[in-house]
Design an enzyme around this catalytic site. Structure first.
Site, short mmCIF file in Angstrom:
data_model
loop_
_atom_site.label_atom_id
_atom_site.label_comp_id
_atom_site.label_asym_id
_atom_site.label_seq_id
_atom_site.Cartn_x
_atom_site.Cartn_y
_atom_site.Cartn_z
N GLU A 81 9.09 29.26 56.93
CA GLU A 81 9.56 29.36 58.33
C GLU A 81 8.74 30.39 59.12
OE1 GLU A 81 13.83 29.59 58.84
OE2 GLU A 81 13.62 30.63 60.75
N LYS A 264 22.67 33.38 57.69
CA LYS A 264 21.43 32.62 57.44
C LYS A 264 20.24 33.49 57.81
CE LYS A 264 18.02 29.48 58.06
NZ LYS A 264 16.69 29.71 58.62
N ASP A 280 16.04 33.64 40.84
CA ASP A 280 16.93 32.50 41.02
C ASP A 280 17.66 32.69 42.35
OD1 ASP A 280 18.89 30.59 40.99
OD2 ASP A 280 19.53 30.94 38.93
N HIS A 377 9.42 32.55 68.72
CA HIS A 377 9.10 31.45 67.81
C HIS A 377 7.90 30.68 68.33
CE1 HIS A 377 12.19 30.64 64.69
NE2 HIS A 377 12.82 31.55 65.37
C1 MEV Z 1 16.88 31.19 62.20
O1 MEV Z 1 16.20 30.92 61.00
C2 MEV Z 1 17.84 32.36 62.00
C3 MEV Z 1 18.69 32.73 63.22
O2 MEV Z 1 19.45 31.58 63.66
C4 MEV Z 1 19.64 33.83 62.78
C5 MEV Z 1 20.68 34.22 63.80
O3 MEV Z 1 21.05 33.39 64.65
O4 MEV Z 1 21.15 35.37 63.70
C6 MEV Z 1 17.85 33.15 64.39
#
Ligand code: MEV
Length: 425
Positions: A81, A264, A280, A377
């Site tokens: 990513e 995430k 792992d 991004h």
């Molecule tokens: C994207 O990989 C992760 C985000 O969505 C985390 C977040 O929203 O805090 C940008």
């Protein structure tokens, strides 16, 4: 290790980046062959899993600027990513000079021995508890070398799961094992298998599953950092950004839908380190989310609070990793990653993965609370496209700037812009 603060590292060409990493880490240039294409011999790959027909490569990068428990750390990351490496390097720079402070619990894993068809399960559980000291002693005798290294089984307890039902009375015995620098899955599973029949006999039940739990709440890492307003934003906007990040943290604390995305963002950094170092990562993912939901509501693994003119972040999560055993022995890139991070102990590796997680969380919240995530991004994506189109040196920035300015961040447009800039520089 010299400083991990490497300004402008991302602007260098790949060969120059390798030279700088060799210089900063003190590792010989030849060691970087471990992350060359094809570094994992096919016959070794063939021995790792079944039905192998080839290999699958990912970019291997270094996140810079990390200061962890007062130590300069070059953080290895493997991830597909864009922006995770840049964002965590940026956040690590903001968290200096204090850097990240960590505290690791003892590396205690849980093995489960399930017993079914138990009559009078409460009485059975009580009688099993009476054997706990003896069972623990016997378990310790099965792993004398681990006990010599200060680890081994450290606890035995019993939980009643069902009084009656399709499986009769069900209880589960937990064997707590200090795994030292091993992740410990094989060790714990072997111990559970060795004890299961005896445990079932004591309660006159039927032995069920014997396997470690990935909810490793006895093996956690806590990471904190403090970021001042000046570091958060220039032009006196730091206080506003600080308040917006604290509000974003409260949003995740209130709402599981947001908490999942917040977590995430943390796992972006954690997993990238785990993948690079041959861990792992599925086990850590399973543990992280189970831990996040341990109160019955799914919660963020890290929270941010305002403290005077600074923002303080705290992450607590289970992080079961190992620096001995596992796939590591065979994987040259994983071994190199551990050397690069100067890690020999599992708790130091957990600290680095945790710090990377808190850094990626900070970077994501800062972007979301200010300009939104897409701008950063897209500009990184534009640089990637410029490189893929064949741009080198300052042409990378020039092509990327033009793609971003016209909002058409696409591969064919990058080729067009590059061709034009090369014709009339
Ligand atoms: C994207 O990989 C992760 C985000 O969505 C985390 C977040 O929203 O805090 C940008």
């Amino acid at each position: 290790m010299a400083s991990s603060r490497l300004p402008g590292f991302y602007r260098l060409g790949l060969a120059e980046r390798r030279r700088r990493i060799s210089e900063a880490s003190g590792l010989a240039a030849e060691n970087l062959a471990a992350v060359d294409p094809g570094a994992l011999p096919l016959d070794v790959a063939d021995g790792m899993i079944e039905n192998v027909i080839g290999e699958y490569a990912l970019p291997f990068a270094v996140a810079v600027n990390f200061l962890i428990d007062g130590r300069e750390v070059l953080v290895p990351m493997a991830i597909e990513e864009p922006s995770v490496v840049a964002a965590s390097s940026n956040a690590a720079r903001m968290a200096r000079p204090g850097g990240f402070t960590t505290h690791a619990s003892a590396p205690v894993m849980i093995g489960q021995i399930q017993v079914t068809d138990v009559a009078n399960v409460e009485v059975a559980a009580a009688s099993l508890r009476e054997y706990s000291a003896k069972l623990l002693e016997d378990a310790r005798a099965l792993v004398p070398r681990l006990a010599e290294r200060g680890g081994g089984p450290v606890g035995f307890d019993v939980r009643v799961l069902a009084h009656d039902g399709p499986d009769g009375g069900v209880l589960v015995a937990h064997l707590h094992v200090d795994c030292r620098d091993a992740m410990g899955a094989n060790l714990v599973n072997t111990l559970c298998e060795a004890l299961a029949d005896r445990v079932a006999r004591i309660v006159n039940g039927k032995p069920g599953l014997r396997i470690l739990s990935n909810l490793t709440d006895g093996r956690t890492i806590q990471v904190t950092c403090r970021v001042t307003d000046d570091a958060l934003a220039a032009d006196g906007e730091g206080a506003e950004v600080r308040a917006a990040i604290a509000a974003a943290s409260r949003f995740a604390e209130l709402d599981p839908y947001r908490a999942a995305t917040h977590n995430k963002g943390i796992m972006n950094g954690v997993d990238a380190v785990l993948l690079a170092t041959g861990q792992d990562w599925r086990a850590v993912e399973a543990g992280a989310h189970a831990y996040a939901a341990r109160s019955g509501a799914y919660r963020p693994l890290a929270v941010w609070r305002e403290d005077g003119n600074a923002l303080v972040g705290e992450l607590v999560m289970p992080l079961a990793v190992g620096t001995v055993g596992g796939a590591l022995h065979n994987h040259p890139a994983a071994r190199f990653a551990l050397e690069l991070a100067e890690v020999t102990r599992a708790d130091s590796l957990a600290a680095i993965a945790g710090a990377a997680g808190l850094a990626t969380n900070l970077a994501a919240l800062r972007a979301l609370a200010t300009e939104g995530i897409q701008r950063g991004h897209m500009s990184l994506h534009a640089r990637g496209l410029a490189r893929a189109a064949g741009a080198t040196g300052d042409l990378v920035d020039r092509v990327a700037a033009e793609l971003s300015a016209c909002g058409d961040v696409k591969a064919d447009r990058a080729r067009e812009v590059l061709a034009r800039l090369k014709e009339s520089p």
